[in-house]
Design a protein around this motif. Structure first.
Motif, PDB file in Angstrom:
ATOM      1  N   TYR A  91      18.393  22.635  26.641  1.00 17.08           N
ATOM      2  CA  TYR A  91      17.492  23.779  26.706  1.00 17.08           C
ATOM      3  C   TYR A  91      16.144  23.298  27.222  1.00 17.08           C
ATOM      4  O   TYR A  91      15.617  22.293  26.739  1.00 17.08           O
ATOM      5  CB  TYR A  91      17.318  24.420  25.318  1.00 17.08           C
ATOM      6  N   LEU A  92      15.602  24.022  28.186  1.00 12.97           N
ATOM      7  CA  LEU A  92      14.313  23.662  28.770  1.00 12.97           C
ATOM      8  C   LEU A  92      13.235  24.677  28.405  1.00 12.97           C
ATOM      9  O   LEU A  92      13.496  25.886  28.352  1.00 12.97           O
ATOM     10  CB  LEU A  92      14.416  23.591  30.294  1.00 12.97           C
ATOM     11  N   HIS A  93      12.033  24.171  28.183  1.00 12.45           N
ATOM     12  CA  HIS A  93      10.863  25.018  27.979  1.00 12.45           C
ATOM     13  C   HIS A  93      10.670  25.860  29.239  1.00 12.45           C
ATOM     14  O   HIS A  93      10.900  25.386  30.361  1.00 12.45           O
ATOM     15  CB  HIS A  93       9.652  24.121  27.722  1.00 12.45           C
ATOM     16  N   GLU A  94      10.236  27.092  29.068  1.00 14.43           N
ATOM     17  CA  GLU A  94      10.069  28.015  30.202  1.00 14.43           C
ATOM     18  C   GLU A  94       9.265  27.420  31.351  1.00 14.43           C
ATOM     19  O   GLU A  94       9.593  27.617  32.516  1.00 14.43           O
ATOM     20  CB  GLU A  94       9.368  29.303  29.733  1.00 14.43           C
ATOM     21  N   ALA A  95       8.217  26.684  31.045  1.00 12.95           N
ATOM     22  CA  ALA A  95       7.335  26.130  32.081  1.00 12.95           C
ATOM     23  C   ALA A  95       7.991  25.019  32.891  1.00 12.95           C
ATOM     24  O   ALA A  95       7.472  24.630  33.944  1.00 12.95           O
ATOM     25  CB  ALA A  95       6.047  25.607  31.442  1.00 12.95           C
ATOM     26  N   PHE A  96       9.141  24.524  32.441  1.00 11.86           N
ATOM     27  CA  PHE A  96       9.780  23.392  33.097  1.00 11.86           C
ATOM     28  C   PHE A  96      11.129  23.731  33.731  1.00 11.86           C
ATOM     29  O   PHE A  96      11.803  22.845  34.248  1.00 11.86           O
ATOM     30  CB  PHE A  96       9.954  22.241  32.101  1.00 11.86           C
ATOM     31  N   ARG A  97      11.505  24.991  33.707  1.00  9.06           N
ATOM     32  CA  ARG A  97      12.798  25.384  34.279  1.00  9.06           C
ATOM     33  C   ARG A  97      12.739  25.419  35.799  1.00  9.06           C
ATOM     34  O   ARG A  97      11.702  25.695  36.387  1.00  9.06           O
ATOM     35  CB  ARG A  97      13.217  26.748  33.730  1.00  9.06           C
ATOM     36  N   GLY A  98      13.869  25.125  36.421  1.00  9.48           N
ATOM     37  CA  GLY A  98      13.975  25.199  37.876  1.00  9.48           C
ATOM     38  C   GLY A  98      13.303  24.061  38.612  1.00  9.48           C
ATOM     39  O   GLY A  98      13.040  24.167  39.809  1.00  9.48           O
TER      40      GLY A  98
END
Length: 171
Positions: A91-98
Motif C-alpha cells: 500500500y502506498l501513501h497517496e502522495a507517492f502513487r504512480g
C-alpha cells in the motif's frame, strides 16, 4: 525518482500511519474489499500476526518520509502444509502513487523471500486494478486464478485475480 526506497520493520508506533494509508485506498474501490475505514484498534490482531522472522510487516521510506508499507501474511488456509506460501500486500501513501515505488518495494520484498522460507508468493488483486496487475506481472507474477464477480463494491460485481510467482533460491 532517483532515491531508493528503504524498508524497515514496522513497530506498533507505525500502526496509525499504516491504517491511514490503508484507509486512503478505500474510496477508490480498487485496492481493498473494505468499504468503510478501519481503526487502529481493528488492526491490532492483524499487526501482531506479523513477525520479522516469518511474516514481516515493513514500513517503506523514501528520503526519511513514510511512503507506504508492505507485508507478508499466511496463505488464507493457514494450514501447516502451506507454510512456504505467503500473500503479499503493498500500500502506498497517496502522495507517492504512480512513481514506480511499488516496483521497488515489491522487488525488495521478493528478495527477502528466501530468508523467510517463502517459495510461493501470491497477490490477490481486483480485476479492474490495472496498475497493480501491471506491477505484479512486470515482476514475473502470472495469473493463477480468476474469480469472476465474487466481490460487490457499490453495487458493482468485481472480479478477483490471484497472481502467483515461485521464488528462486528457496528449498
Amino acid at each position: 525518482m532517483t532515491d531508493a526506497v528503504v524498508l524497515r520493520h514496522a513497530t506498533l508506533d507505525d500502526l496509525p500511519v499504516i491504517v491511514d494509508i490503508y484507509n486512503s485506498t478505500i474510496p477508490s474501490r480498487m485496492v481493498t474489499a473494505d468499504t468503510e475505514p478501519v481503526s487502529v484498534r481493528d488492526r491490532l490482531d492483524w499487526f501482531h500476526a506479523h513477525n520479522p522472522e516469518r511474516r514481516p510487516l515493513w514500513i517503506a521510506e523514501l528520503g526519511g518520509a513514510v511512503c507506504g508499507w508492505a507485508g507478508l501474511q499466511d496463505f488464507f488456509y493457514r494450514r501447516p502444509a502451506y507454510h512456504a506460501t505467503a500473500e503479499v500486500s503493498i500500500y502506498l501513501h497517496e502522495a507517492f502513487r504512480g512513481k514506480g515505488l511499488g516496483k521497488q518495494i515489491l522487488a525488495k520484498v521478493m528478495a527477502e523471500c528466501p530468508r523467510l522460507g517463502v517459495d510461493t508468493l501470491l497477490a490477490f488483486v481486483f480485476g479492474h486494478n490495472e496498475p497493480s496487475l501491471r506491477l505484479f506481472s512486470g515482476l514475473g507474477f502470472e495469473k493463477w486464478a480468476h474469480l469472476p464477480g465474487i466481490a460487490e463494491l457499490d453495487g458493482i460485481k468485481r472480479d478477483l485475480v490471484i497472481l502467483g510467482r515461485k521464488m528462486q533460491g528457496c528449498r
